[in-house]
Design an enzyme around this catalytic site. Sequence first.
Site, PDB file in Angstrom:
ATOM      1  N   MET A   1       9.631  -0.483   1.294  1.00 18.90           N
ATOM      2  CA  MET A   1       9.919  -1.821   1.808  1.00 18.90           C
ATOM      3  C   MET A   1      11.419  -2.134   1.806  1.00 18.90           C
ATOM      4  O   MET A   1      12.215  -1.423   1.205  1.00 18.90           O
ATOM      5  CB  MET A   1       9.176  -2.870   0.975  1.00 18.90           C
ATOM      6  N   HIS A   2      11.775  -3.208   2.498  1.00 18.10           N
ATOM      7  CA  HIS A   2      13.077  -3.884   2.426  1.00 18.10           C
ATOM      8  C   HIS A   2      14.226  -3.132   3.086  1.00 18.10           C
ATOM      9  O   HIS A   2      15.312  -3.699   3.241  1.00 18.10           O
ATOM     10  CB  HIS A   2      13.477  -4.180   0.976  1.00 18.10           C
TER      11      HIS A   2
ATOM     12  N   ASP B   1       4.611  -0.394   1.207  1.00 12.67           N
ATOM     13  CA  ASP B   1       3.990   0.636   0.366  1.00 12.67           C
ATOM     14  C   ASP B   1       3.110   0.058  -0.735  1.00 12.67           C
ATOM     15  O   ASP B   1       2.051   0.608  -1.044  1.00 12.67           O
ATOM     16  CB  ASP B   1       5.038   1.581  -0.219  1.00 12.67           C
TER      17      ASP B   1
END
Length: 490
Positions: A78-79, A237
């Site tokens: 992520m991110h 995830d």
Amino acid sequence: MLYIGVDLGTSSVKLLLMDSDGRIRNIVSREYPISFPHPGWSEQNPEDWYRETLERIRILTEGFDKTQISGISFGGQMHGLVTLDVEDHVIRPAILWNDSRSVQETAYLNEVIGKEKLSAYTANIAFAGFTAPKILWMRNHEPELFGRIKKIMLPKDYLSYRLTGVFASDYSDASGMLLMDVENKCWSEEMMKICGIERGQLPDLFESYDTIGTVKSDVAREIGLPENVKVIAGAGDNAAAAIGTGTVGEGRCNISLGTSGTIFISSHTFRKDTNNALHAFAHADGHYHLMGCMLSAASCNKWWMEDILDTKEFSKEQEEIFTLGENRVFYLPYLMGERSPHNDPYARGTFIGMTMDTTRKDMTQAVLEGVLYGLRDSLEVARSLGLSIEKTKICGGGAKSLLWKKMAANILNVKVEIAKNEEGPALGGAILAAVGCGEFENVEQAVSKIVKVVETIEPEKELVEKYEKGYQKFRKIYPALRPVFQELAS
């Protein structure tokens, strides 16, 4: 029918092939490089993700009737910030979730824009790992590159874009960008203005089990798949891992001991921690979840074993650990700074309590215990919100250690349920693909059929009491050292 689940992780990509009955038919994986060009920076080349994923799809499907492959979906780190120009070229290496360069931008968002406004706009506050601070960092430090941005996307969405040509993301992954109104599942107009971007630079949003398109004909020919293979949006995830462990419904819990460590609590309804120590995100089942995330978990053990002890015999090192709950050595697992619940990019990994009789075994044990003490910090926040967590699933590389799972049961004082398959995000991706292709009516029905608990580790009263005393000591260490960490960073 057959379904492919892709786990686009930080250190490797892992692919899983699942049939209609939920049986795992094949698994392949491949590592790729990660770059640390400056202290606190963490980057990858998106082309590495795409190249290795395509090659693993070829290997994964060898020997199977490829006409039976119906769908592909993802669980992705992520991110991360992936930026493309008008010609769809990657502008710069992806800035990853564990990158802490955007300390000043994070402080600007939290202190100048204000945590109260951020929470109202997105249900969360700024963390250095989130995507919005990275966008501001590019605007402040790489204005020429920032001016070339045509598309902003997350790591797994780069894969789906290359496969389908469709610019899309899902609610669970987009929740971690600090650009989305999580409660209402739409992009935040206010956050786009703050970051200096426009709606056209952001993808369309879907539920994780929605079909966004099919594999492009040229890509299908290249990897030997039918052209009608559907691509399903997928999930961040942790949300994908929660699907893979059956963590759906009200008040269900999953712990992930991967590169990062997370505690994930699912909910039918939107709720947020008023202090924003936990993240309030959308879930891949169409509902919501609260999540605490620590930046270094199994990566702490990997660092300790490989870089410090110079060994890859992880299990052998743990074989000597017999006495639990009595270790006088403590370890703060903050190698990359920390997110939940401290939100401190300056925090650092620390051993404390060593004496002349401290052994290698004591320090190894302290690393394992320190990660779980860190996760308990987030669990205590959830409990303070009135959530009663009595059991949890567990996944990630660290979940392969029986010792670590036993520690988890006793440090967290919860029953630890072991699923038959501990493949986490990859299995979650395959389940989402099956739902998206109509194999199941919804995610809940899919996990009820596919995910089975085969073992439960019960907390032991004596160990729980010992670890309670240990945790009460551990939780005093970070507050005492916080000013020291800030001074060291200056």
